[in-house]
Write a protein that holds these residues in place. Structure first.
Motif, PDB file in Angstrom:
ATOM      1  N   ASN A 160      12.706   2.387  -7.765  1.00 46.23           N
ATOM      2  CA  ASN A 160      11.085   2.224  -7.182  1.00 46.23           C
ATOM      3  C   ASN A 160      10.366   2.235  -7.681  1.00 46.23           C
ATOM      4  N   MET A 161       9.985   3.322  -8.609  1.00 41.23           N
ATOM      5  CA  MET A 161       8.463   3.113  -9.522  1.00 41.23           C
ATOM      6  C   MET A 161       8.558   1.630  -9.552  1.00 41.23           C
ATOM      7  N   ALA A 162       9.253   1.161 -10.520  1.00 39.89           N
ATOM      8  CA  ALA A 162       9.036  -0.319 -10.731  1.00 39.89           C
ATOM      9  C   ALA A 162       8.056  -1.043  -9.435  1.00 39.89           C
ATOM     10  N   LEU A 163       9.069  -0.686  -8.505  1.00 39.59           N
ATOM     11  CA  LEU A 163       8.151  -1.529  -6.939  1.00 39.59           C
ATOM     12  C   LEU A 163       7.347  -1.377  -6.399  1.00 39.59           C
ATOM     13  N   GLY A 164       6.787  -0.031  -7.075  1.00 39.24           N
ATOM     14  CA  GLY A 164       5.301   0.561  -6.206  1.00 39.24           C
ATOM     15  C   GLY A 164       4.288   0.310  -7.565  1.00 39.24           C
ATOM     16  N   GLY A 165       4.941  -0.152  -8.718  1.00 37.46           N
ATOM     17  CA  GLY A 165       3.637  -0.367  -9.243  1.00 37.46           C
ATOM     18  C   GLY A 165       3.577   0.894 -10.705  1.00 37.46           C
ATOM     19  N   VAL A 166       4.397   1.090 -10.292  1.00 35.96           N
ATOM     20  CA  VAL A 166       3.566   2.675 -10.690  1.00 35.96           C
ATOM     21  C   VAL A 166       4.791   3.567 -12.447  1.00 35.96           C
ATOM     22  N   SER A 167       5.585   2.458 -12.651  1.00 41.70           N
ATOM     23  CA  SER A 167       6.733   2.888 -14.220  1.00 41.70           C
ATOM     24  C   SER A 167       6.094   4.000 -14.909  1.00 41.70           C
ATOM     25  N   ASP A 168       4.711   2.974 -15.406  1.00 42.45           N
ATOM     26  CA  ASP A 168       4.629   4.266 -16.454  1.00 42.45           C
ATOM     27  C   ASP A 168       3.877   5.001 -16.263  1.00 42.45           C
ATOM     28  N   ARG A 197       0.752  -1.272   0.484  1.00 41.85           N
ATOM     29  CA  ARG A 197       0.526   0.151   0.079  1.00 41.85           C
ATOM     30  C   ARG A 197       0.993   1.438  -0.924  1.00 41.85           C
ATOM     31  N   GLY A 198       0.306   2.254  -0.230  1.00 45.11           N
ATOM     32  CA  GLY A 198       0.897   3.613  -0.441  1.00 45.11           C
ATOM     33  C   GLY A 198       2.266   3.576   0.257  1.00 45.11           C
ATOM     34  N   PRO A 199       1.378   3.831   2.115  1.00 44.71           N
ATOM     35  CA  PRO A 199       2.306   4.230   3.118  1.00 44.71           C
ATOM     36  C   PRO A 199       3.731   3.285   2.879  1.00 44.71           C
ATOM     37  N   ASP A 200       3.438   2.187   2.370  1.00 49.02           N
ATOM     38  CA  ASP A 200       4.573   0.653   2.893  1.00 49.02           C
ATOM     39  C   ASP A 200       5.570   1.321   2.051  1.00 49.02           C
ATOM     40  N   LEU A 201       5.484   2.637   0.985  1.00 50.08           N
ATOM     41  CA  LEU A 201       6.609   2.941  -0.216  1.00 50.08           C
ATOM     42  C   LEU A 201       7.308   3.652   0.904  1.00 50.08           C
ATOM     43  N   PHE A 202       7.517   3.767   2.140  1.00 54.07           N
ATOM     44  CA  PHE A 202       8.461   5.237   2.382  1.00 54.07           C
ATOM     45  C   PHE A 202       8.500   4.476   3.146  1.00 54.07           C
ATOM     46  N   HIS A 203       8.674   3.026   3.694  1.00 54.73           N
ATOM     47  CA  HIS A 203       9.655   2.097   4.359  1.00 54.73           C
ATOM     48  C   HIS A 203      10.451   0.725   3.575  1.00 54.73           C
ATOM     49  N   HIS A 204       9.800   0.792   2.500  1.00 51.23           N
ATOM     50  CA  HIS A 204      10.580  -0.654   1.424  1.00 51.23           C
ATOM     51  C   HIS A 204      11.352   0.343   0.264  1.00 51.23           C
ATOM     52  N   PHE A 205      10.846   1.679   0.013  1.00 49.39           N
ATOM     53  CA  PHE A 205      12.071   1.830  -1.289  1.00 49.39           C
ATOM     54  C   PHE A 205      13.174   2.229  -0.207  1.00 49.39           C
ATOM     55  N   GLU A 206      13.912   1.431  -2.011  1.00 52.54           N
ATOM     56  CA  GLU A 206      15.651   2.082  -1.450  1.00 52.54           C
ATOM     57  C   GLU A 206      15.404   3.745  -1.426  1.00 52.54           C
ATOM     58  N   ASP A 224      22.340   8.314 -10.232  1.00 48.50           N
ATOM     59  CA  ASP A 224      22.750   7.135  -9.359  1.00 48.50           C
ATOM     60  C   ASP A 224      21.092   7.120  -8.823  1.00 48.50           C
ATOM     61  N   PHE A 225      20.983   8.569  -8.439  1.00 49.10           N
ATOM     62  CA  PHE A 225      19.841   8.438  -7.570  1.00 49.10           C
ATOM     63  C   PHE A 225      18.284   8.356  -7.981  1.00 49.10           C
ATOM     64  N   ALA A 226      18.453   8.763  -9.451  1.00 53.29           N
ATOM     65  CA  ALA A 226      17.723   8.182 -10.726  1.00 53.29           C
ATOM     66  C   ALA A 226      17.353   7.284 -11.142  1.00 53.29           C
TER      67      ALA A 226
END
Length: 264
Positions: A147-155, A75-84, A139-141
């Motif tokens: 992270n966008m792929a992880l969150g399912g929002v690359s598109d 879920r959305g808030p989980d991204l804060f904890h699991h994104f690199e 490198d950050f990009a």
């Protein structure tokens, strides 16, 4: 850990990343939490856990030793904890303020500068927006794209490497509904807000320092933006015990200042 993405009530197997890969799920047992892709195998001290390709939120999976894990959709808030992380990401409460104050919704086009970890860009995309975000550090990009792929929002999120100010002439005028800034040169970007935003569009600027925040607010007024407001983003956690209820005595955590203005 909790969140409130209404779209996240669907089954896990209804969502795939744009490249066809499965969006990871959370496997939870007590205070343990693991991020695993459907179809993968995970080894823990509690045994080996095989995650079916068609795993769904709410399933219970057992390791080969019989220990159970609950499956949750990311879920959305989980991204804060699991994104690199490539720095300190914007915290969920500040992201909520940005989305709430600007009304970001499905169909909006957002220009974001200062991608960093990409939590804000991802959350805006999950709200339905299409996001173009600029990150100066290559490198950050790269991490942000992962992270966008992880969150399912690359598109929905176009992570561009570079300085948005250097490419400002390549951006189509009056083509963005919202402009979000988390950069040291935000005042210079605010100067371009009237040209970049549609009528009625918003600019939201986050800064940890009052000096740059004041310059942002002054610039916003100088270029003709309206409803310019600045707030410090502080929240106090409540404490409940046998003696009574009150805000916690832990130090109040300052995160930053949020300035919002509108293009009229």
């Amino acid at each position: 850990m909790s969140g409130s993405d209404s779209a996240d009530d669907d089954a896990v197997d209804d969502e795939t990343a744009p490249d066809g890969d499965r969006v990871p799920v959370l496997l939870v047992r007590g205070d343990r939490e693991y991020l695993v892709e459907p179809g993968d195998e995970m080894g823990t001290d509690l045994g080996v856990l095989e995650v079916p390709p068609d795993v769904q939120s709410g399933d219970t999976l057992e390791t080969h030793l019989g220990d159970e894990f609950q499956v949750r959709r990311l879920r959305g808030p989980d991204l804060f904890h699991h994104f690199e992380r490539t720095g300190a990401p914007m915290v969920p409460r500040d992201i909520g303020l940005v989305i709430g104050e600007t009304g970001i919704a499905r169909g909006d086009r957002v220009l974001d500068a200062g991608t960093g970890t990409g939590v804000l860009a991802a959350m805006m995309a999950r709200a339905g927006a299409s996001v173009v975000t600029y990150e100066r550090d290559a490198d950050f990009a790269d991490v942000a794209r992962e992270n966008m792929a992880l969150g399912g929002v690359s598109d929905a999120v176009d992570v561009r490497t570079g300085d948005v100010l250097a490419e400002i002439d390549d951006l189509e005028p009056s083509s963005f509904d919202v402009l979000t800034l988390d950069t040291g040169d935000a005042p210079a970007m605010v100067e371009h807000a009237p040209d970049l935003l549609v009528d009625g569009g918003f600019v939201a600027v986050y800064s940890p320092f009052i000096e740059s925040t004041r310059e942002v607010a002054e610039t916003a007024r100088e270029v003709g933006l309206s409803n310019v407001t600045t707030r410090e983003t502080i929240q106090r956690e409540m404490q409940f015990d046998e003696r009574g209820s009150r805000p916690t005595t832990a130090p109040v955590g300052h995160t930053g200042y949020l300035t919002v203005a509108r293009n009229e």
